[in-house]
Design an enzyme around this catalytic site. Structure first.
Site, PDB file in Angstrom:
ATOM      1  N   GLU A 123       0.834  -1.198   0.000  1.00  0.00           N
ATOM      2  CA  GLU A 123       0.000   0.000   0.000  1.00  0.00           C
ATOM      3  C   GLU A 123       0.875   1.257   0.000  1.00  0.00           C
ATOM      4  O   GLU A 123       1.853   1.345   0.748  1.00  0.00           O
ATOM      5  CB  GLU A 123      -0.884   0.024   1.256  1.00  0.00           C
ATOM      6  N   CYS A 137      -7.049  -1.733   6.251  1.00  0.00           N
ATOM      7  CA  CYS A 137      -5.936  -1.587   7.196  1.00  0.00           C
ATOM      8  C   CYS A 137      -6.438  -1.064   8.547  1.00  0.00           C
ATOM      9  O   CYS A 137      -7.025   0.016   8.620  1.00  0.00           O
ATOM     10  CB  CYS A 137      -4.875  -0.651   6.627  1.00  0.00           C
ATOM     11  N   HIS A 170     -10.827  -9.822   3.030  1.00  0.00           N
ATOM     12  CA  HIS A 170     -10.002 -10.426   4.074  1.00  0.00           C
ATOM     13  C   HIS A 170     -10.966 -10.899   5.169  1.00  0.00           C
ATOM     14  O   HIS A 170     -11.695 -10.087   5.744  1.00  0.00           O
ATOM     15  CB  HIS A 170      -9.009  -9.375   4.601  1.00  0.00           C
ATOM     16  N   GLY A 215      -7.173 -14.948   3.662  1.00  0.00           N
ATOM     17  CA  GLY A 215      -7.056 -15.248   5.091  1.00  0.00           C
ATOM     18  C   GLY A 215      -6.698 -16.692   5.363  1.00  0.00           C
ATOM     19  O   GLY A 215      -7.420 -17.605   4.961  1.00  0.00           O
ATOM     20  N   ARG A 228       0.732 -13.758   4.459  1.00  0.00           N
ATOM     21  CA  ARG A 228       1.837 -14.287   5.265  1.00  0.00           C
ATOM     22  C   ARG A 228       2.391 -15.601   4.723  1.00  0.00           C
ATOM     23  O   ARG A 228       3.605 -15.829   4.758  1.00  0.00           O
ATOM     24  CB  ARG A 228       1.380 -14.462   6.717  1.00  0.00           C
TER      25      ARG A 228
HETATM   26  C1  LIG Z   1       3.637  -7.612   6.519  1.00  0.00           C
HETATM   27  C2  LIG Z   1       2.220  -7.359   6.122  1.00  0.00           C
HETATM   28  C3  LIG Z   1       1.909  -6.184   5.484  1.00  0.00           C
HETATM   29  C4  LIG Z   1       0.599  -5.940   5.065  1.00  0.00           C
HETATM   30  N1  LIG Z   1       0.324  -4.819   4.341  1.00  0.00           N
HETATM   31  C5  LIG Z   1      -0.913  -4.657   3.783  1.00  0.00           C
HETATM   32  C6  LIG Z   1      -1.164  -3.613   2.860  1.00  0.00           C
HETATM   33  O1  LIG Z   1      -0.285  -2.838   2.499  1.00  0.00           O
HETATM   34  N2  LIG Z   1      -2.425  -3.497   2.360  1.00  0.00           N
HETATM   35  C7  LIG Z   1      -3.435  -4.362   2.699  1.00  0.00           C
HETATM   36  O2  LIG Z   1      -4.554  -4.229   2.202  1.00  0.00           O
HETATM   37  N3  LIG Z   1      -3.204  -5.380   3.555  1.00  0.00           N
HETATM   38  C8  LIG Z   1      -1.981  -5.556   4.081  1.00  0.00           C
HETATM   39  N4  LIG Z   1      -1.729  -6.630   4.884  1.00  0.00           N
HETATM   40  C9  LIG Z   1      -2.808  -7.594   5.135  1.00  0.00           C
HETATM   41  C10 LIG Z   1      -2.731  -8.729   4.121  1.00  0.00           C
HETATM   42  O3  LIG Z   1      -2.850  -8.265   2.812  1.00  0.00           O
HETATM   43  C11 LIG Z   1      -3.805  -9.791   4.378  1.00  0.00           C
HETATM   44  O4  LIG Z   1      -5.060  -9.213   4.220  1.00  0.00           O
HETATM   45  C12 LIG Z   1      -3.719 -10.402   5.764  1.00  0.00           C
HETATM   46  O5  LIG Z   1      -2.397 -10.638   6.163  1.00  0.00           O
HETATM   47  C13 LIG Z   1      -4.494 -11.707   5.813  1.00  0.00           C
HETATM   48  O6  LIG Z   1      -3.974 -12.644   4.909  1.00  0.00           O
HETATM   49  P1  LIG Z   1      -3.083 -13.904   5.395  1.00  0.00           P
HETATM   50  O7  LIG Z   1      -3.901 -14.640   6.407  1.00  0.00           O
HETATM   51  O8  LIG Z   1      -2.829 -14.678   4.143  1.00  0.00           O
HETATM   52  O9  LIG Z   1      -1.842 -13.348   6.015  1.00  0.00           O
HETATM   53  C14 LIG Z   1      -0.432  -6.883   5.342  1.00  0.00           C
HETATM   54  C15 LIG Z   1      -0.097  -8.060   6.017  1.00  0.00           C
HETATM   55  C16 LIG Z   1       1.203  -8.310   6.385  1.00  0.00           C
HETATM   56  C17 LIG Z   1       1.528  -9.598   7.078  1.00  0.00           C
END
Ligand SMILES: Cc1cc2nc3c(=O)[nH]c(=O)nc-3n(C[C@H](O)[C@H](O)[C@H](O)COP(=O)(O)O)c2cc1C
Length: 538
Positions: free
Chosen positions: A245, A319, A386, A418, A442
């Site tokens: 972002e 966010c 998400h 997620g 992640r």
């Molecule tokens: C290091 C990190 C940075 C993230 N930065 C953003 C971001 O810039 N924009 C956004 O919409 N979500 C951001 N997220 C959220 C992820 O895009 C995602 O929605 C969230 O981690 C859930 O997915 P997961 O369970 O696969 O980790 C971030 C997550 C992590 C771990």
């Protein structure tokens, strides 16, 4: 409902088959273009004007160099017999290649016509189903009875438009090939090659629209989703890669530069060397730029700076961090549907790239569905969800069932996000939610090979591969350190010597040394000219 789903499924299958045919047609067109260029070249050799022997200067040169070979060359009208024979052969091969192309293209076109007809029928059936279901539901509330059935119509329309373009393209190619002869003038040939190339370019624009069906998606991640990480994820199999972002306030201060040395397009804060975003041609059709914003006008101003270099623009509406919420961005937007409307409608109206958004779950499933429906009505081509609420922590399990509620309520593709941590989770979350595509954050950050259908590679190998990409794409050392540390913290321990050394590293060269990649580092550095001399602002 069942008839609707069947209709959707059928049109996707037709669309997929249609696009495969289109790709084949494109490949044929490109190969035929080479024949046309060879024809042009061959003819230009044959039609080269003879030397003007009446000129005094030429006469002197000929006299001074008079050999038997030169004499016979001039007598033959300045045509090298060997070259001429070769050119004539090339002309014949090119003509037969072009005729062959027409036959193959016509067969493919017939197949595409059949698919376009099927799509048209699908659209009629969908309209009928829509009418019947709205007749049945006349007693329900207005929103239910007027629910649109856009996917079938949109896909069928797209197929019809692309098919008609291809038909016109074929007609033009046929005319060109039929009018080629050994007497064609160079001016004519110039026009033909330009027309041929123009149609290929127009076709590219029409067909390289972002498709959100059945895609494996790298999620936006601050500090992680830079160019090198996106390229790594794509190499392992990610179809769509979101960038980290970037806040609109920051982007509006940027200027676009081409960095010839590293082959990147960079957005750098004016008057500084502060790199805010970089991308490259190779990812042009899959990179999504994610914007943080709380204002439609500023969002547009910022998006206009990058929109020609990315496949789509996405607005972060999930966010939960304090700086986002306090600035009215990210999850703060979830409770401001009018502002969402303002931002998305403004961007959609003014940008040529798809505009989407990524949301979190609201307090109740009904609230999430209501918001998702509002967003769908704004005409976005996809929605990323998400499966966590604003108050949830990353360790709380993602609520796939609440994503399923959104999928069931919408017609546009939903990208489910997620707790996807293994390759097998891609199909599990799809089965559980019915989502069109899957987004992973992640799971990819810890091991980007999660996208590979062949199974995960060892994380240490992935880590080294990532560092090589960072060196190659000249990535920011802070992002590289952050991402490597996240990998180590997950798989090993940051307190061990490796973690400590990374903390101490100041440059990519330091990191290269740490992982015995100095040779690679210097090879990349040496083949690049001095970056500063070559950077220029476009
Ligand atoms: C290091 C990190 C940075 C993230 N930065 C953003 C971001 O810039 N924009 C956004 O919409 N979500 C951001 N997220 C959220 C992820 O895009 C995602 O929605 C969230 O981690 C859930 O997915 P997961 O369970 O696969 O980790 C971030 C997550 C992590 C771990």
């Amino acid at each position: 409902m069942e008839a609707r789903n069947e209709g959707k499924q059928k049109i996707f299958e037709i669309f997929k088959e249609f696009m495969t045919g289109i790709t084949k047609l494109e490949e044929l067109g490109n190969a035929a273009n080479n024949f046309l260029l060879r024809f042009q070249q061959g003819l230009s050799i044959l039609q080269r004007p003879p030397i003007v022997t009446s000129s005094k200067l030429i006469e002197n040169i000929i006299k001074k160099n008079e050999t038997r070979r030169l004499k016979s060359y001039i007598e033959a009208g300045c045509i090298n017999i060997h070259d001429a024979a070769q050119s004539t052969r090339a002309l014949r091969t090119s003509l037969s290649g072009l005729s062959d192309h027409l036959i193959k293209a016509q067969c493919l076109l017939r197949e595409l016509e059949r698919l376009a007809d099927e799509a048209g029928l699908g659209m009629e059936t969908a309209a009928q189903v829509d009418k019947e279901s709205s007749d049945e539901l006349v007693t329900c509330d207005e929103e239910t009875t007027t629910l649109p059935f856009p996917e079938v119509t949109e896909y069928a329309t797209l197929i019809a438009v692309v098919y008609s373009m291809m038909k016109q393209n074929y007609a033009m190619q046929e005319k060109i090939v039929r009018s080629l002869s050994f007497k064609s003038s160079s001016g004519e040939l110039e026009t033909y090659t330009l027309m041929w190339a123009f149609f290929v370019a127009a076709f590219d624009v029409a067909t390289k629209m972002m498709d959100y069906q059945n895609k494996l998606v790298l999620a936006p991640m601050v500090r992680v989703g830079t160019l090198s990480f996106r390229m790594l994820a794509a190499e392992y199999g990610a179809d769509i890669t979101y960038g980290e972002e970037i806040i609109d306030h920051k982007l509006v201060k940027c200027e676009r530069r081409i960095n010839v040395a590293s082959g990147t397009i960079e957005f750098v804060e004016k008057g500084t060397e502060n790199l805010v975003f970089s991308t490259c041609d190779e990812e042009r059709n899959r990179v999504v730029f994610q914007l943080g914003t709380s204002d439609a006008v500023r969002a547009l101003k910022a998006s206009e700076i990058v929109c020609n270099d990315v496949a789509a623009v996405d607005i972060n509406m999930g966010c939960p961090k304090a700086f986002s919420i306090q600035g009215g961005m990210g999850a703060a937007l979830l409770s401001k549907p009018e502002l969402i409307h303002d931002i998305l409608a403004t961007l959609k109206r003014n940008l040529d790239v798809p505009v989407t958004c990524k949301i979190r779950l609201l307090k109740s499933p009904a609230d999430t569905v209501e918001l998702a429906r509002r967003i769908e009505k704004l005409g976005v081509p996809a929605l990323a969800v998400h499966g966590r609420k604003v108050a949830d922590r990353p360790r709380d399990p993602a609520k796939w069932d609440e994503i399923a509620d959104v999928v069931a309520a919408l017609s546009i593709p939903v990208i489910a996000n997620g707790d996807v941590l293994e390759y097998g989770d891609f199909s599990r979350i799809k089965a559980a939610t019915g989502a069109a595509s899957v987004m992973v954050a992640r799971g990819a950050m810890w091991n980007a090979s999660i996208f590979s259908p062949k199974g995960k590679s060892h994380w240490e190998d992935v880590k080294k591969k990532y560092l090589r990409k960072s060196i190659l794409w000249n990535d920011d050392v802070k992002s590289t350190k952050y991402t490597i540390k996240e990998m180590i913290a997950h798989h090993s321990c940051l307190e061990l010597p490796e973690g400590k050394s990374i903390s101490k590293a100041d440059t990519l060269e330091d990191l290269a040394q740490l992982y015995e990649l100095e040779d690679y580092y210097w090879t990349v550095k040496n083949i690049r000219p001095l970056t500063h001399d070559l950077n220029y602002v476009l």
